[in-house]
Design an enzyme around this catalytic site. Structure first.
Site, PDB file in Angstrom:
ATOM      1  N   ASN A   1       1.469  -2.489   5.339  1.00  0.00           N
ATOM      2  CA  ASN A   1       0.706  -1.246   5.547  1.00  0.00           C
ATOM      3  C   ASN A   1      -0.634  -1.213   4.810  1.00  0.00           C
ATOM      4  OD1 ASN A   1       0.482   1.894   5.887  1.00  0.00           O
ATOM      5  ND2 ASN A   1       0.445   1.531   3.682  1.00  0.00           N
TER       6      ASN A   1
ATOM      7  N   GLY B   1       0.832  -1.211   0.000  1.00  0.00           N
ATOM      8  CA  GLY B   1       0.000   0.000   0.000  1.00  0.00           C
ATOM      9  C   GLY B   1       0.860   1.253   0.000  1.00  0.00           C
TER      10      GLY B   1
ATOM     11  N   TYR C   1     -12.988  -4.245  11.036  1.00  0.00           N
ATOM     12  CA  TYR C   1     -11.669  -3.592  11.055  1.00  0.00           C
ATOM     13  C   TYR C   1     -10.990  -3.775  12.421  1.00  0.00           C
ATOM     14  CZ  TYR C   1      -8.442   0.383  10.112  1.00  0.00           C
ATOM     15  OH  TYR C   1      -7.350   1.199   9.917  1.00  0.00           O
ATOM     16  N   SER C   2     -11.743  -3.635  13.498  1.00  0.00           N
ATOM     17  CA  SER C   2     -11.161  -3.836  14.838  1.00  0.00           C
ATOM     18  C   SER C   2     -10.661  -5.270  14.991  1.00  0.00           C
ATOM     19  CB  SER C   2     -12.193  -3.549  15.934  1.00  0.00           C
ATOM     20  OG  SER C   2     -12.603  -2.211  15.912  1.00  0.00           O
TER      21      SER C   2
HETATM   22  P1  NAP Z   1      -5.171   5.005   2.067  1.00  0.00           P
HETATM   23  O1  NAP Z   1      -4.739   6.411   1.916  1.00  0.00           O
HETATM   24  O2  NAP Z   1      -6.597   4.633   1.787  1.00  0.00           O
HETATM   25  O3  NAP Z   1      -4.200   4.080   1.187  1.00  0.00           O
HETATM   26  C1  NAP Z   1      -4.389   2.693   1.167  1.00  0.00           C
HETATM   27  C2  NAP Z   1      -3.233   2.036   0.459  1.00  0.00           C
HETATM   28  O4  NAP Z   1      -3.414   0.627   0.524  1.00  0.00           O
HETATM   29  C3  NAP Z   1      -3.166   2.388  -1.024  1.00  0.00           C
HETATM   30  O5  NAP Z   1      -1.818   2.427  -1.394  1.00  0.00           O
HETATM   31  C4  NAP Z   1      -3.881   1.211  -1.686  1.00  0.00           C
HETATM   32  O6  NAP Z   1      -3.476   0.963  -3.039  1.00  0.00           O
HETATM   33  C5  NAP Z   1      -3.419   0.084  -0.788  1.00  0.00           C
HETATM   34  N1  NAP Z   1      -4.289  -1.089  -0.840  1.00  0.00           N
HETATM   35  C6  NAP Z   1      -5.584  -1.193  -0.447  1.00  0.00           C
HETATM   36  N2  NAP Z   1      -6.032  -2.446  -0.657  1.00  0.00           N
HETATM   37  C7  NAP Z   1      -5.000  -3.158  -1.183  1.00  0.00           C
HETATM   38  C8  NAP Z   1      -4.835  -4.482  -1.631  1.00  0.00           C
HETATM   39  N3  NAP Z   1      -5.828  -5.379  -1.554  1.00  0.00           N
HETATM   40  N4  NAP Z   1      -3.631  -4.860  -2.132  1.00  0.00           N
HETATM   41  C9  NAP Z   1      -2.607  -3.974  -2.216  1.00  0.00           C
HETATM   42  N5  NAP Z   1      -2.701  -2.691  -1.803  1.00  0.00           N
HETATM   43  C10 NAP Z   1      -3.885  -2.292  -1.306  1.00  0.00           C
HETATM   44  O7  NAP Z   1      -4.908   4.480   3.551  1.00  0.00           O
HETATM   45  P2  NAP Z   1      -3.956   5.040   4.725  1.00  0.00           P
HETATM   46  O8  NAP Z   1      -4.777   5.951   5.558  1.00  0.00           O
HETATM   47  O9  NAP Z   1      -2.649   5.484   4.188  1.00  0.00           O
HETATM   48  O10 NAP Z   1      -3.787   3.696   5.566  1.00  0.00           O
HETATM   49  C11 NAP Z   1      -2.608   2.918   5.556  1.00  0.00           C
HETATM   50  C12 NAP Z   1      -2.689   1.929   6.687  1.00  0.00           C
HETATM   51  O11 NAP Z   1      -2.819   2.625   7.931  1.00  0.00           O
HETATM   52  C13 NAP Z   1      -3.898   0.990   6.612  1.00  0.00           C
HETATM   53  O12 NAP Z   1      -3.539  -0.303   7.046  1.00  0.00           O
HETATM   54  C14 NAP Z   1      -4.873   1.607   7.584  1.00  0.00           C
HETATM   55  O13 NAP Z   1      -5.792   0.641   8.067  1.00  0.00           O
HETATM   56  C15 NAP Z   1      -3.935   2.138   8.635  1.00  0.00           C
HETATM   57  N6  NAP Z   1      -4.494   3.211   9.452  1.00  0.00           N
HETATM   58  C16 NAP Z   1      -4.867   4.397   8.910  1.00  0.00           C
HETATM   59  C17 NAP Z   1      -5.390   5.381   9.732  1.00  0.00           C
HETATM   60  C18 NAP Z   1      -5.809   6.734   9.218  1.00  0.00           C
HETATM   61  O14 NAP Z   1      -6.387   7.509   9.995  1.00  0.00           O
HETATM   62  N7  NAP Z   1      -5.548   7.081   7.975  1.00  0.00           N
HETATM   63  C19 NAP Z   1      -5.533   5.146  11.109  1.00  0.00           C
HETATM   64  C20 NAP Z   1      -5.139   3.911  11.628  1.00  0.00           C
HETATM   65  C21 NAP Z   1      -4.607   2.955  10.795  1.00  0.00           C
HETATM   66  P3  NAP Z   1      -4.202   1.681  -4.315  1.00  0.00           P
HETATM   67  O15 NAP Z   1      -3.676   3.101  -4.320  1.00  0.00           O
HETATM   68  O16 NAP Z   1      -3.768   0.887  -5.493  1.00  0.00           O
HETATM   69  O17 NAP Z   1      -5.668   1.631  -4.044  1.00  0.00           O
END
Ligand code: NAP
Length: 241
Positions: free
Chosen positions: A87, A7, A152-153
């Site tokens: 990630n 990701g 998700y949790s």
């Molecule tokens: P984001 O901006 O939505 O980006 C998600 C990333 O994951 C993108 O690069 C996407 O690729 C990739 N992805 C999604 N599904 C995938 C799959 N099946 N195979 C390969 N890649 C995949 O999310 P983010 O906020 O940066 O979150 C990153 C991590 O942090 C996640 O695990 C999320 O649960 C965790 N997190 C985020 C927050 C928050 O507040 N943002 C809080 C707690 C935890 P594409 O671009 O190709 O779609």
């Protein structure tokens, strides 16, 4: 020195990719479908003074993971991926009574089963080289449980437990396994949330930046963090401790 960030095309994964490039890693940027954003990350990695490559595959699809990772290993004989940042993640929120089976399964497959799919083929080379760093992107939701996020949790809570288990399996091989649990971080994932209302509950009164999470991941990967393993470190502006 190779690092794989799943990701890596957007959000936190992009910031981590840039951080690892600044630390001298050649960054393998995984993503699912967003080639344009992945190319932007690659350009930023190069601007940071390192190099990288794109490796698209769906982390929730076991065969796709094995195929892509095996192909990388075959074209990089004698090299290995010493840093893995699990990630990639999605959310599909709903109250449990309304939650469709597909939304429960998809979130488990993408956020938790992906840990197995991607980590398993990379652990053996780390063991052979007697060095590795694994960082799993968990969430406040996996520590506390949040309403509307049973899927998700459960996935993130499972990921934290798997982190602790694997750390004990491979600590003696000089491989650390840690989790990071962000609160609210400004990325596409939190779009649509009521930021003004939510930040009232956060002692630091703001959402976090992806770069702040990347700095923590960079530390966990560094030599300075060599005695930290099996931990889940919160980064949430004081929202939950
Ligand atoms: P984001 O901006 O939505 O980006 C998600 C990333 O994951 C993108 O690069 C996407 O690729 C990739 N992805 C999604 N599904 C995938 C799959 N099946 N195979 C390969 N890649 C995949 O999310 P983010 O906020 O940066 O979150 C990153 C991590 O942090 C996640 O695990 C999320 O649960 C965790 N997190 C985020 C927050 C928050 O507040 N943002 C809080 C707690 C935890 P594409 O671009 O190709 O779609």
């Amino acid at each position: 020195m190779y690092a794989l960030v799943t990701g890596g095309s957007r959000g936190i994964g992009r910031a981590i990719s840039v951080k690892l490039a600044q630390m001298g890693y050649n960054v393998i940027i995984n993503y699912q479908s967003n080639l344009q954003e992945a190319e932007k990350t690659l350009a930023l990695v190069r601007e940071a003074g390192s190099d990288g490559e794109l490796l698209p595959f769906d982390v929730s699809n076991r065969e796709a993971c094995i195929e892509a990772i095996t192909a990388w290993q075959e074209s990089h004989k004698g090299e290995y991926i010493e840093v893995l940042v699990n990630n990639a993640g999605i959310r599909r929120d709903n109250l449990l009574v309304f939650m469709e089976e597909d939304d429960f399964e998809k979130v488990l497959r993408t956020n938790l089963f992906s840990f197995y799919n991607v980590t398993r083929p990379l652990v053996q080379p780390m063991v052979r080289h007697k060095f590795g760093r694994i960082v799993n992107m968990a969430s406040l939701s996996g520590l506390k449980g949040l309403p509307g996020q049973c899927n998700y949790s459960a996935a993130k809570g499972g990921l934290i437990a798997a982190t602790k288990a694997l750390a004990q399996e491979i600590g003696r091989k000089n491989i650390t396994v840690n989790a990071v649990a962000p609160g609210f971080v400004k990325t596409d994932m939190v779009e649509g949330l009521d930021e003004a209302a939510l930040k009232e509950q956060i002692p630091m009164h703001r959402f976090g930046e992806a770069e702040e999470v990347a700095a923590l991941v960079g530390f966990l990967v560094s030599k300075e963090a060599s005695y930290i393993t099996g931990e889940c470190i919160s980064i949430n502006g004081g929202l939950y401790t």
